[in-house]
Enzyme design. Structure first.
Site, PDB file in Angstrom:
ATOM      1  CG  ASP A   4      41.589  28.235 100.744  1.00 18.65           C
ATOM      2  OD1 ASP A   4      40.543  28.870 100.546  1.00 18.65           O
ATOM      3  OD2 ASP A   4      41.689  27.335 101.602  1.00 18.65           O
ATOM      4  CD  GLU A  55      39.536  32.953 101.080  1.00 10.23           C
ATOM      5  OE1 GLU A  55      38.879  33.848 101.675  1.00 10.23           O
ATOM      6  OE2 GLU A  55      40.026  31.964 101.662  1.00 10.23           O
ATOM      7  CG  ASP A  86      33.544  27.319 100.749  1.00  9.99           C
ATOM      8  OD1 ASP A  86      33.398  26.098 100.568  1.00  9.99           O
ATOM      9  OD2 ASP A  86      34.608  27.828 101.157  1.00  9.99           O
TER      10      ASP A  86
END
Length: 500
Positions: free
Chosen positions: A309, A356, A409
């Site tokens: 992430d 990511e 998200d």
């Protein structure tokens, strides 16, 4: 994946690799106990993936959730979330009886954390009491070995959770000063006074890792691999910061000098002010990044590949003064860069990671990703702004890419399309050569678009596979409450959506 597996694993996607999978957090699985867990529904989900020809199951972070129930704000980078313990598994293991979990009615399509948390806590207390009273004494040597092998993080985490219970869930900066500063005598006294609670926390982690390992073996036998997720930052109220303050940029009172976030972007005009403590990379480098490598190794104990992430922070992170009201005020500060990934590769022997690389990405971030052969991330919902060089358009992908219709998200694709401005709807319709594109058509069209791209791996959230609307959204970035609650039902997981 064990450390041995990681050493021979190589890159996650070799040349010519093509596969697909589904993003579904464990908490969103069907369950009679108010939250998805590692029990029968997880095994049935693996079967559904296998039967549908899917090779990958992607989950969100699996750590113990704290503020806002967010999996990206865990109380530990190493521990598992004991809300994911399966009551059915504990019955099977002889530590609970069926009547212990009977008589509770929970919502079917949402996680009611305010009900689930005390319910699961009572079940763990019951299992611990039965174990202390003599049930499953054959587990004692295995439990002792688990505690010994994981003592580096488990001892601090168990004490942290016991102290958190003692002080009514308060953040550790509100504890007595001698505990905040980890005065040895105070810690020793707390360990004596809270010994039973500490041992119960250890026991819960042992059971959780046991269930996770059992599920991992089953998934591998079905040809399904698991993508885990590692938050870049840690929670300010975590055993990580409490036990390792020297690894973070803190002041003399153990408060953050700067915090993490991102400047204004697609998700927020004010930027995102996450409030997480920022790493002292100089201190980490002096330890050869041991804490970070231990963190990666722990996660690779029960997943096959890790989504990193906020990958761009390995090159540079947005540091915001701790007293700033928004993330507009901040500066980019260099991260560890190449030195970090070289150290990880030396210790693990491979880099089984997905980068990511969304948001405000500069060429040096892409260069870091490519130097280590890491697949990048593309999201189709970001592609249709009318710019021909938009990197999220499929014609710009390279094979070493993971493409998503959307992420945790994002809105669901159907919800996204419903709120799309007319101009962008027109762009999308023309791109897909679908003049009659409607709300019910867009999600299958984007799934086909991702699946037909050159990307090595195509992933769709389950909500998109089911063609659900905004009511099924998992998270709204910047919103403090009401996230991470969506759940599927058994009825959703049968029928034409899975007739692939």
């Amino acid at each position: 994946m064990s450390a041995a597996d990681a050493r021979v694993g190589g890159p996650p996607f070799p040349p010519g690799y093509r596969a697909s999978g589904i993003l579904l957090h464990v908490t969103s699985l069907p369950s009679a106990y108010g939250i998805g867990d590692l029990g029968p529904a997880a095994f049935a989900w693996v079967d559904r993936l296998h039967d549908a020809g899917q090779s990958w199951w992607q989950v969100l972070p699996l750590g113990p959730t704290g503020h806002g129930d967010s999996p990206y704000q865990p109380l530990s980078s190493f521990a598992g979330n004991d809300l994911l313990l399966s009551p059915d598994g504990l019955v099977e293991d002889g530590l609970l009886e069926e009547r212990d979990s009977a008589g509770h009615a929970f919502p079917a399509t949402t996680v009611a954390y305010e009900e689930v948390v005390p319910f699961k806590a009572r079940l763990l207390e019951t299992a611990w009491r039965r174990f202390r009273e003599g049930a499953r004494q054959d587990l004692r040597p295995t439990l002792a070995r688990f505690c010994r092998d994981n003592a580096r993080w488990l001892d601090d985490y168990a004490l942290f959770r016991a102290l958190k219970d003692r002080y009514g869930g308060a953040g550790y900066l509100k504890w007595p000063l001698e505990l905040i500063r980890r005065v040895p005598g105070a810690l020793a006294r707390a360990r004596r006074e809270l010994a039973n609670r500490i041992d119960m926390v250890r026991f819960g982690q042992f059971l959780l890792f046991h269930q996770a390992e059992r599920l991992r073996r089953y998934a591998r036998g079905k040809g399904v691999r698991v993508i885990g997720d590692l938050p870049f930052f840690v929670s300010p109220d975590s055993s990580d910061v409490w036990a390792n303050p020297e690894l973070f940029l803190l002041d003399e009172e153990r408060r953050c000098r700067v915090v993490g976030g991102v400047p204004p972007d697609y998700f927020s005009a004010e930027g995102q002010l996450w409030g997480n403590p920022v790493y002292d990379w100089d201190a980490l480098r002096r330890t050869r990044y041991r804490w970070w490598i231990d963190r990666l190794r722990a996660l690779l104990g029960y997943v096959d590949v890790v989504r990193l992430d906020h990958f761009r922070a390995f090159q540079a992170a947005w540091h915001v003064p701790a007293d700033a009201p928004t993330a507009r005020v901040g500066q980019w500060v260099p991260g560890p860069g190449d030195a970090f990934f070289k150290a990880v590769r030396r210790r693990l022997g491979a880099l089984p990671f997905i980068a990511e690389d969304l948001g405000l990405i500069t060429p040096d971030v892409y260069a870091l990703r490519d130097r280590f052969g890491l697949p990048g991330t593309r999201v189709l919902q970001f592609a249709f702004d009318g710019e021909p060089d938009n990197p999220y358009l499929p014609e710009h992908y390279v094979p070493n890419t993971v493409v998503y219709t959307g992420t945790h998200d994002n809105p669901t694709t159907r919800g996204w399309f419903a709120s799309l401005p007319d101009g962008e709807r027109q762009i999308l319709s023309e791109y897909l050569d679908r003049r009659d594109l409607g709300d019910a058509d867009v999600t299958p069209a984007l799934i086909r678009l991702g699946w037909s791209s050159v990307a090595a791996l195509a992933i769709a959230p389950l909500q998109d596979v089911l063609n659900l609307g905004e009511e099924a959204r998992m998270n709204v970035p910047g919103r403090a409450d009401g996230n991470w609650r969506w759940r599927s039902t058994e009825e959703m997981l049968v029928g034409p959506a899975f007739d692939w």
